[in-house]
Design a protein around this motif. Sequence first.
Motif, PDB file in Angstrom:
ATOM      1  N   ILE A  37       0.823  -1.214   0.000  1.00 47.86           N
ATOM      2  CA  ILE A  37       0.000   0.000   0.000  1.00 47.86           C
ATOM      3  C   ILE A  37       0.856   1.263   0.000  1.00 47.86           C
ATOM      4  N   GLU A  38       1.880   1.293   0.854  1.00 45.43           N
ATOM      5  CA  GLU A  38       2.641   2.531   1.069  1.00 45.43           C
ATOM      6  C   GLU A  38       4.106   2.434   0.651  1.00 45.43           C
ATOM      7  N   LYS A  57      -6.650   1.273  -4.700  1.00 46.84           N
ATOM      8  CA  LYS A  57      -7.322   1.392  -5.993  1.00 46.84           C
ATOM      9  C   LYS A  57      -6.299   1.147  -7.091  1.00 46.84           C
ATOM     10  N   ILE A  58      -6.647   0.232  -8.001  1.00 50.55           N
ATOM     11  CA  ILE A  58      -5.730  -0.076  -9.095  1.00 50.55           C
ATOM     12  C   ILE A  58      -6.507  -0.165 -10.398  1.00 50.55           C
ATOM     13  N   ASN A  59      -5.775  -0.176 -11.499  1.00 46.38           N
ATOM     14  CA  ASN A  59      -6.370  -0.272 -12.826  1.00 46.38           C
ATOM     15  C   ASN A  59      -5.636  -1.365 -13.590  1.00 46.38           C
ATOM     16  N   ILE A  60      -6.380  -2.382 -14.033  1.00 47.93           N
ATOM     17  CA  ILE A  60      -5.783  -3.481 -14.792  1.00 47.93           C
ATOM     18  C   ILE A  60      -6.536  -3.619 -16.107  1.00 47.93           C
ATOM     19  N   ASN A  61      -5.813  -3.423 -17.205  1.00 49.96           N
ATOM     20  CA  ASN A  61      -6.414  -3.544 -18.541  1.00 49.96           C
ATOM     21  C   ASN A  61      -7.680  -2.704 -18.669  1.00 49.96           C
ATOM     22  N   GLY A  62      -7.632  -1.491 -18.125  1.00 52.10           N
ATOM     23  CA  GLY A  62      -8.773  -0.596 -18.238  1.00 52.10           C
ATOM     24  C   GLY A  62      -9.882  -0.842 -17.228  1.00 52.10           C
ATOM     25  N   LYS A  63      -9.699  -1.843 -16.367  1.00 50.58           N
ATOM     26  CA  LYS A  63     -10.717  -2.138 -15.355  1.00 50.58           C
ATOM     27  C   LYS A  63     -10.314  -1.501 -14.033  1.00 50.58           C
ATOM     28  N   ARG A  64     -11.250  -0.761 -13.477  1.00 50.73           N
ATOM     29  CA  ARG A  64     -10.996  -0.111 -12.188  1.00 50.73           C
ATOM     30  C   ARG A  64     -11.343  -1.069 -11.061  1.00 50.73           C
ATOM     31  N   TYR A 157       6.772 -16.541  -3.287  1.00 46.46           N
ATOM     32  CA  TYR A 157       7.776 -16.259  -2.270  1.00 46.46           C
ATOM     33  C   TYR A 157       7.951 -14.751  -2.190  1.00 46.46           C
ATOM     34  N   THR A 158       7.933 -14.240  -0.973  1.00 42.89           N
ATOM     35  CA  THR A 158       7.943 -12.789  -0.796  1.00 42.89           C
ATOM     36  C   THR A 158       8.954 -12.356   0.267  1.00 42.89           C
ATOM     37  N   SER A 159       9.337 -11.108   0.164  1.00 36.73           N
ATOM     38  CA  SER A 159      10.109 -10.454   1.223  1.00 36.73           C
ATOM     39  C   SER A 159       9.626  -9.014   1.285  1.00 36.73           C
ATOM     40  N   ALA A 160       8.925  -8.689   2.373  1.00 37.18           N
ATOM     41  CA  ALA A 160       8.494  -7.306   2.555  1.00 37.18           C
ATOM     42  C   ALA A 160       9.717  -6.408   2.734  1.00 37.18           C
ATOM     43  N   LYS A 161      10.740  -6.950   3.363  1.00 44.33           N
ATOM     44  CA  LYS A 161      11.947  -6.174   3.631  1.00 44.33           C
ATOM     45  C   LYS A 161      12.647  -5.777   2.333  1.00 44.33           C
ATOM     46  N   LEU A 162      12.799  -6.744   1.417  1.00 44.72           N
ATOM     47  CA  LEU A 162      13.502  -6.493   0.158  1.00 44.72           C
ATOM     48  C   LEU A 162      12.562  -6.075  -0.968  1.00 44.72           C
ATOM     49  N   ASN A 163      11.253  -6.040  -0.667  1.00 46.75           N
ATOM     50  CA  ASN A 163      10.230  -5.728  -1.671  1.00 46.75           C
ATOM     51  C   ASN A 163      10.306  -6.705  -2.849  1.00 46.75           C
ATOM     52  N   GLN A 164      10.312  -7.971  -2.535  1.00 53.28           N
ATOM     53  CA  GLN A 164      10.343  -9.011  -3.566  1.00 53.28           C
ATOM     54  C   GLN A 164       9.033  -9.797  -3.571  1.00 53.28           C
ATOM     55  N   GLY A 165       8.427  -9.914  -4.736  1.00 54.28           N
ATOM     56  CA  GLY A 165       7.237 -10.741  -4.908  1.00 54.28           C
ATOM     57  C   GLY A 165       5.942 -10.143  -4.406  1.00 54.28           C
ATOM     58  N   VAL A 166       6.008  -8.971  -3.788  1.00 56.81           N
ATOM     59  CA  VAL A 166       4.809  -8.394  -3.157  1.00 56.81           C
ATOM     60  C   VAL A 166       3.828  -7.887  -4.207  1.00 56.81           C
ATOM     61  N   GLU A 167       4.314  -7.040  -5.102  1.00 55.71           N
ATOM     62  CA  GLU A 167       3.450  -6.490  -6.160  1.00 55.71           C
ATOM     63  C   GLU A 167       2.888  -7.620  -7.023  1.00 55.71           C
ATOM     64  N   LEU A 169       2.341 -10.729  -6.236  1.00 51.67           N
ATOM     65  CA  LEU A 169       1.347 -11.501  -5.482  1.00 51.67           C
ATOM     66  C   LEU A 169      -0.027 -10.826  -5.562  1.00 51.67           C
ATOM     67  N   PHE A 170      -0.078  -9.540  -5.258  1.00 54.97           N
ATOM     68  CA  PHE A 170      -1.361  -8.837  -5.252  1.00 54.97           C
ATOM     69  C   PHE A 170      -1.932  -8.712  -6.665  1.00 54.97           C
ATOM     70  N   LEU A 171      -1.068  -8.572  -7.665  1.00 51.13           N
ATOM     71  CA  LEU A 171      -1.536  -8.490  -9.048  1.00 51.13           C
ATOM     72  C   LEU A 171      -2.180  -9.808  -9.474  1.00 51.13           C
ATOM     73  N   GLU A 172      -1.519 -10.906  -9.168  1.00 48.47           N
ATOM     74  CA  GLU A 172      -2.068 -12.224  -9.514  1.00 48.47           C
ATOM     75  C   GLU A 172      -3.397 -12.461  -8.815  1.00 48.47           C
ATOM     76  N   LEU A 173      -3.469 -12.129  -7.544  1.00 50.34           N
ATOM     77  CA  LEU A 173      -4.708 -12.302  -6.789  1.00 50.34           C
ATOM     78  C   LEU A 173      -5.840 -11.486  -7.414  1.00 50.34           C
ATOM     79  N   THR A 174      -5.547 -10.228  -7.737  1.00 52.35           N
ATOM     80  CA  THR A 174      -6.576  -9.349  -8.298  1.00 52.35           C
ATOM     81  C   THR A 174      -7.054  -9.855  -9.651  1.00 52.35           C
ATOM     82  N   GLN A 175      -6.137 -10.266 -10.509  1.00 58.95           N
ATOM     83  CA  GLN A 175      -6.522 -10.777 -11.823  1.00 58.95           C
ATOM     84  C   GLN A 175      -7.402 -12.018 -11.695  1.00 58.95           C
ATOM     85  N   GLU A 176      -7.057 -12.889 -10.751  1.00 60.94           N
ATOM     86  CA  GLU A 176      -7.864 -14.101 -10.558  1.00 60.94           C
ATOM     87  C   GLU A 176      -9.249 -13.770 -10.018  1.00 60.94           C
ATOM     88  N   MET A 177      -9.346 -12.767  -9.147  1.00 62.06           N
ATOM     89  CA  MET A 177     -10.653 -12.392  -8.606  1.00 62.06           C
ATOM     90  C   MET A 177     -11.543 -11.806  -9.699  1.00 62.06           C
TER      91      MET A 177
END
Length: 215
Positions: A37-38, A57-64, A157-167, A169-177
């Motif tokens: 988020i931040e 709030k995000i926009n994927i392929n023109g979808k809000r 696999y993620t690391s919040a500290k190194l900012n790996q895999g976070v974006e 993960l959320f992108l994949e989840l959103t696309q699947e939803m």
Amino acid sequence: MTNMSAAAAGPNATYNFKVVLLGEGCVGKTSLLLRYIEDKFNDKHLTTLQATFLNKKININGKRINLAIWDTAGQEKFHALGPIYYRNSNGAILVYDITDEDSFGKVKNWVKELRKMLGSEIVLIIAGNKIDLEHERTVPLEEAESYANMVGAKHFYTSAKLNQGVEELFLELTQEMVERFEQNSQTDLNRTQRVLVVDDEAPVQSSCCTGSKTN
């Protein structure tokens, strides 16, 4: 029943999804959320009491898309409150610490509970967090990925500290939803059309002649 709301037929639809973060205390749920988020990371342990939620709030392929992401407390004493927070969720991120085998076992418990309460409609993502501590790993990579495949979840696999895999993960989840919502909307539309066809049929007239006199 999950709570997916969007004017699926309209080109300017806004998709509103509820996402819940589940996992033991200290696995990094709050850190993952704050990074997403931040784009921040706090080295101090962040303890979540009960639950908080943030919007993205995000926009994927023109979808809000509007994500309401709930961050739940991982301490055992709060587990009974789980259903209050994951009710009507469209997606769940189940987080474990790759250096803590017990936290991976708890993810399996959450998966069972979510499947029991919400069925297969909810999109599941399993996140092995803290890959910056790979040298301390106790959860075998093959075991985690095999389990995720078995329960129909994606594994990251993620690391919040190194900012790996976070974006990712959320992108994949959103696309699947979004995909799941659109599939369900089409199924509902087809079902409605079939019902309307049945409703439009004229009632069948009975040709029975009980009560008539016989010669």
